[in-house]
Design a protein around this motif. Structure first.
Motif, PDB file in Angstrom:
ATOM      1  N   THR A 392       0.834  -1.202   0.000  1.00  0.00           N
ATOM      2  CA  THR A 392       0.000   0.000   0.000  1.00  0.00           C
ATOM      3  C   THR A 392       0.867   1.249   0.000  1.00  0.00           C
ATOM      4  O   THR A 392       0.596   2.227  -0.715  1.00  0.00           O
ATOM      5  CB  THR A 392      -0.927   0.005   1.233  1.00  0.00           C
ATOM      6  N   LEU A 393       1.940   1.223   0.784  1.00  0.00           N
ATOM      7  CA  LEU A 393       2.852   2.363   0.863  1.00  0.00           C
ATOM      8  C   LEU A 393       3.470   2.675  -0.498  1.00  0.00           C
ATOM      9  O   LEU A 393       3.503   3.838  -0.940  1.00  0.00           O
ATOM     10  CB  LEU A 393       3.950   2.048   1.889  1.00  0.00           C
ATOM     11  N   LEU A 394       3.925   1.634  -1.194  1.00  0.00           N
ATOM     12  CA  LEU A 394       4.532   1.842  -2.508  1.00  0.00           C
ATOM     13  C   LEU A 394       3.501   2.343  -3.525  1.00  0.00           C
ATOM     14  O   LEU A 394       3.808   3.202  -4.365  1.00  0.00           O
ATOM     15  CB  LEU A 394       5.158   0.537  -2.995  1.00  0.00           C
ATOM     16  N   LYS A 395       2.288   1.810  -3.462  1.00  0.00           N
ATOM     17  CA  LYS A 395       1.248   2.257  -4.394  1.00  0.00           C
ATOM     18  C   LYS A 395       0.866   3.712  -4.141  1.00  0.00           C
ATOM     19  O   LYS A 395       0.522   4.449  -5.074  1.00  0.00           O
ATOM     20  CB  LYS A 395       0.015   1.356  -4.280  1.00  0.00           C
ATOM     21  N   LEU A 396       0.937   4.146  -2.883  1.00  0.00           N
ATOM     22  CA  LEU A 396       0.673   5.557  -2.565  1.00  0.00           C
ATOM     23  C   LEU A 396       1.773   6.449  -3.140  1.00  0.00           C
ATOM     24  O   LEU A 396       1.500   7.528  -3.687  1.00  0.00           O
ATOM     25  CB  LEU A 396       0.569   5.748  -1.055  1.00  0.00           C
ATOM     26  N   ILE A 397       3.023   6.004  -3.037  1.00  0.00           N
ATOM     27  CA  ILE A 397       4.130   6.780  -3.607  1.00  0.00           C
ATOM     28  C   ILE A 397       3.984   6.894  -5.117  1.00  0.00           C
ATOM     29  O   ILE A 397       4.251   7.940  -5.707  1.00  0.00           O
ATOM     30  CB  ILE A 397       5.484   6.130  -3.248  1.00  0.00           C
ATOM     31  N   MET A 398       3.496   5.821  -5.773  1.00  0.00           N
ATOM     32  CA  MET A 398       3.321   5.822  -7.230  1.00  0.00           C
ATOM     33  C   MET A 398       2.016   6.483  -7.659  1.00  0.00           C
ATOM     34  O   MET A 398       1.698   6.526  -8.840  1.00  0.00           O
ATOM     35  CB  MET A 398       3.342   4.381  -7.746  1.00  0.00           C
ATOM     36  N   ASN A 399       1.232   6.947  -6.678  1.00  0.00           N
ATOM     37  CA  ASN A 399      -0.071   7.574  -6.940  1.00  0.00           C
ATOM     38  C   ASN A 399      -1.072   6.598  -7.565  1.00  0.00           C
ATOM     39  O   ASN A 399      -2.037   6.996  -8.199  1.00  0.00           O
ATOM     40  CB  ASN A 399       0.070   8.815  -7.843  1.00  0.00           C
ATOM     41  N   TYR A 429       8.712   1.593 -10.349  1.00  0.00           N
ATOM     42  CA  TYR A 429       8.090   0.668  -9.412  1.00  0.00           C
ATOM     43  C   TYR A 429       8.201  -0.726  -9.994  1.00  0.00           C
ATOM     44  O   TYR A 429       7.660  -1.004 -11.064  1.00  0.00           O
ATOM     45  CB  TYR A 429       6.619   1.061  -9.202  1.00  0.00           C
ATOM     46  N   LEU A 430       8.950  -1.608  -9.328  1.00  0.00           N
ATOM     47  CA  LEU A 430       9.126  -2.979  -9.793  1.00  0.00           C
ATOM     48  C   LEU A 430       8.132  -3.863  -9.067  1.00  0.00           C
ATOM     49  O   LEU A 430       8.276  -4.140  -7.872  1.00  0.00           O
ATOM     50  CB  LEU A 430      10.563  -3.451  -9.522  1.00  0.00           C
ATOM     51  N   ASN A 431       7.110  -4.291  -9.782  1.00  0.00           N
ATOM     52  CA  ASN A 431       6.051  -5.100  -9.177  1.00  0.00           C
ATOM     53  C   ASN A 431       6.556  -6.504  -8.883  1.00  0.00           C
ATOM     54  O   ASN A 431       7.398  -7.045  -9.594  1.00  0.00           O
ATOM     55  CB  ASN A 431       4.860  -5.164 -10.147  1.00  0.00           C
ATOM     56  N   LYS A 432       6.040  -7.102  -7.816  1.00  0.00           N
ATOM     57  CA  LYS A 432       6.455  -8.460  -7.457  1.00  0.00           C
ATOM     58  C   LYS A 432       5.900  -9.494  -8.430  1.00  0.00           C
ATOM     59  O   LYS A 432       6.386 -10.616  -8.495  1.00  0.00           O
ATOM     60  CB  LYS A 432       6.000  -8.790  -6.033  1.00  0.00           C
ATOM     61  N   THR A 433       4.875  -9.120  -9.210  1.00  0.00           N
ATOM     62  CA  THR A 433       4.311 -10.014 -10.224  1.00  0.00           C
ATOM     63  C   THR A 433       4.772  -9.551 -11.596  1.00  0.00           C
ATOM     64  O   THR A 433       4.366  -8.479 -12.063  1.00  0.00           O
ATOM     65  CB  THR A 433       2.766 -10.014 -10.181  1.00  0.00           C
ATOM     66  N   PRO A 434       5.642 -10.302 -12.284  1.00  0.00           N
ATOM     67  CA  PRO A 434       6.157  -9.856 -13.591  1.00  0.00           C
ATOM     68  C   PRO A 434       5.052  -9.838 -14.645  1.00  0.00           C
ATOM     69  O   PRO A 434       4.163 -10.691 -14.643  1.00  0.00           O
ATOM     70  CB  PRO A 434       7.229 -10.891 -13.927  1.00  0.00           C
ATOM     71  N   VAL A 435       5.113  -8.851 -15.519  1.00  0.00           N
ATOM     72  CA  VAL A 435       4.140  -8.716 -16.600  1.00  0.00           C
ATOM     73  C   VAL A 435       4.902  -8.601 -17.914  1.00  0.00           C
ATOM     74  O   VAL A 435       5.782  -7.748 -18.056  1.00  0.00           O
ATOM     75  CB  VAL A 435       3.244  -7.473 -16.404  1.00  0.00           C
ATOM     76  N   PHE A 436       4.571  -9.466 -18.871  1.00  0.00           N
ATOM     77  CA  PHE A 436       5.212  -9.419 -20.177  1.00  0.00           C
ATOM     78  C   PHE A 436       4.134  -9.311 -21.258  1.00  0.00           C
ATOM     79  O   PHE A 436       3.114  -9.997 -21.197  1.00  0.00           O
ATOM     80  CB  PHE A 436       6.056 -10.675 -20.424  1.00  0.00           C
TER      81      PHE A 436
END
Length: 468
Positions: A392-399, A429-436
Motif C-alpha cells: 500500500t505504501l509503494l502504491k501511494l508513492i506511485m499515486n 516501481y518494480l512489481n512483485k508479479t512480472p508482466v510481459f
C-alpha cells in the motif's frame, strides 16, 4: 459503486432521454455525417422505386390487361424493369457508404474510449474489473456502430416507407387508406408500452455481459495456480452464479420481445378482415388492379412496422450500450507534459505527512497517521508481516492509490498537484508479479520512453541475454 456513479451522471445530463442521448453521441461522429448522408440518399432512392412497383402493377392490370393493349403492357413492363435495375444500383451505393461509415465511426470512438481508459487514474482500475473495461471497448462501442448503421437508418427507412405507402394508398382509394391510418396510433401505443420494459431488459443484459467478461478474465488469469491446487470446482461454482444472472437477463429480454412482435403481426390480419368486410372492392372486376395494388401496399405497410418492432428491440440494446460509454466520453482529456519542469530534474525528498489510507473508505485503515521522509541518496528497506501496508505504501508513492487523509509531498509539492507523466519519468516501481506483453524483448524493456539503443544492448550483455 461504479454503476451508481454512471447513473448519477446520466440523470444530471438527462441522457436517459433517448433523443438527448442520441444527439450527445452524434457529436462524436460529425466528421463522417457526409458519408451517412450519401447512404441515406441512396436508401431514399431505393424506397421510391419500391413504392412505384405496386402502382405500376395496378396500371398494367387496369390499362393493359383489361383492354388487351400489348403496347401498354410492354411500356409498364419496361418501367418495372428499370425500377429493379435502379434498386440494384441504389442498394450497392447504400451498402458501400453505410459500411464505410460504420467502420470509420467504430475506429474513431474506439480510439477515444481507449485513450480515456489509458488516462484514468490508477485507483479506477481497482474499483472495476478489467473485463468491464474490455466490454466498454468492444461490445459497447460495437453497439454504437449498430445504432447508426443498422438501427437508426432502418428506422428512418421504415418511417419513410410507411409515409410513402400511405401517400400511394390515398391516391388509389381514400376510405381504405383512412382505415390503415387509424392503425398508426395503435402501433404507437404498443411501442410506447414496449419501450418501458425493453430498456430495462437491455440494461440488465449489458450489465450481465460486462460481469461475465470480467468474471471470465479474472478466473482464467490465474487458472494455472487454480489447477495446481485443485480449485476447479470452486471456480466453476463462482462462474455459474454469474452465468445464471446472464441467463435471467436474457430470458427477461426474450419474454419482452416475444410479446411485442405477435401484436404487430396481429394488426395485419385485423386490417385485412376490416378492409374486406367493410368494402365491396373484392366484387368489382373493374377494380382488380386496385385490389391487387392495395394488398401489396398493405403487406409492405406492415413490413416496416415489423421492422420497427425488430429494430426498436436493437435500438434499446444499442442505447443501453451507449449509456455506458457516456461517463467515459465526458471525462476531460489529460494533457501530457512535453518536457520535465525544473523542479523535477531531480527528486530530493518524498514526504508522508500524517497519511491515513482505507481501501473501503471506512474506519478500517491499512495505514494510520503515517509520517515518513525519504531523502535523495538514501536506500530504505521496509519490512513487516503480510497485510501491514508495505505494498500500500509503494502504491501511494506511485499515486496508484490516493490518501484517505493527509498528504504525500514530493520536493515540497503535493503529489496530487503534480503532472504524473513528469513524475513517472523519475520514479520506477518494480512489481512483485512480472508482466510481459506479447511483443519483442526490446518493446517490453523500453515501452515508449526514450532509451538509448547502445544502453539497452549493454544491459542485455550484462545479464547474458544477448541471444534473445
Amino acid at each position: 459503486m461504479k454503476r451508481r456513479m454512471e447513473e448519477t451522471i446520466m440523470k444530471k445530463r438527462d441522457l436517459r432521454n433517448d433523443w438527448a442521448l442520441f444527439f450527445y453521441i452524434t457529436a462524436y461522429i460529425k466528421p463522417y455525417l457526409g458519408i451517412l448522408f450519401l447512404a441515406t440518399v441512396a436508401l431514399a432512392g431505393n424506397l421510391v422505386l419500391l413504392l412505384l412497383r405496386p402502382y405500376l402493377t395496378k396500371q398494367v392490370i387496369d390499362l393493359g390487361f383489361a383492354t388487351n393493349d400489348i403496347a401498354v403492357i410492354e411500356y409498364y413492363a419496361l418501367m418495372y424493369g428499370f425500377t429493379i435495375i435502379g434498386s440494384v444500383l441504389f442498394i450497392f451505393v447504400e451498402n458501400y457508404f453505410l459500411k464505410s461509415f460504420g467502420q470509420k465511426i467504430i475506429y474513431n470512438i474506439r480510439s477515444i474510449i481507449f485513450q480515456k481508459i489509458l488516462n484514468k487514474p490508477h485507483d479506477e482500475f481497482y474499483k472495476l474489473p478489467i473485463g468491464n473495461w474490455v466490454t466498454r471497448i468492444t461490445n459497447d462501442v460495437e453497439s454504437l456502430r449498430t445504432l447508426y448503421t443498422d438501427v437508426i437508418l432502418n428506422l428512418a427507412s421504415s418511417g419513410l416507407m410507411i409515409i410513402g405507402i400511405l401517400g400511394f394508398m390515398y391516391a388509389i382509394n381514400v376510405p381504405l387508406a383512412i382505415i390503415m391510418t387509424i392503425l398508426l396510433p395503435i402501433m404507437g401505443g404498443i411501442i410506447w408500452v414496449f419501450q418501458k420494459f425493453s430498456r430495462k431488459a437491455f440494461r440488465q443484459v449489458r450489465r450481465s455481459v460486462a460481469a461475465s467478461n470480467a468474471s471470465i478474465k479474472e478466473l482464467l488469469n490465474y487458472i494455472v495456480i487454480v489447477k495446481s491446487y485443485g480449485g476447479e470446482r470452486a471456480i466453476e461454482e463462482r462462474y455459474n452464479t454469474v452465468n445464471k444472472g446472464f441467463l435471467e437477463a436474457g430470458l427477461f429480454e426474450v419474454t419482452t420481445f416475444s410479446i411485442f412482435r405477435p401484436l404487430v403481426d396481429g394488426l395485419f390480419f385485423v386490417a385485412l378482415i376490416v378492409i374486406f368486410t367493410t368494402t365491396n372492392l373484392i366484387d368489382s372486376v373493374a377494380d382488380a388492379g386496385t385490389v391487387f395494388a392495395f394488398i401489396q401496399y398493405m403487406d409492405r405497410f406492415f413490413q416496416p412496422l415489423k421492422e420497427i418492432a425488430d429494430k426498436y428491440n436493437s435500438l434499446q440494446s444499442a442505447l443501453a450500450g451507449a449509456e455506458r460509454l457516456v461517463p467515459l466520453l465526458e471525462e476531460e482529456e489529460r494533457q501530457m507534459a512535453n518536457e520535465v519542469p525544473d523542479e523535477f530534474k531531480h527528486i530530493e525528498t518524498i514526504e508522508f505527512e500524517h497519511v491515513w489510507f482505507s481501501y473501503e473508505n471506512n474506519d478500517v485503515y491499512a495505514l494510520e497517521d503515517f509520517t515518513f521522509t525519504i531523502k535523495a541518496g538514501e536506500f530504505i528497506g521496509i519490512v513487516g508481516p503480510s497485510g501491514s501496508g508495505k505494498s500500500t505504501l509503494l502504491k501511494l508513492i506511485m499515486n496508484q492509490l490516493q490518501p484517505t487523509k493527509g498528504e504525500i509531498v514530493i520536493n515540497g509539492i503535493n503529489l496530487q498537484e503534480l503532472d504524473l507523466n513528469s513524475y513517472y519519468s523519475h520514479i520506477k516501481y518494480l512489481n512483485k508479479t512480472p508482466v510481459f506483453y506479447k511483443e519483442s524483448l526490446r518493446t517490453n524493456m523500453i515501452f515508449d520512453r526514450l532509451f538509448l539503443e547502445n544502453k539497452m544492448i549493454e544491459l542485455l550483455h550484462y545479464f547474458m541475454l544477448d541471444d534473445l
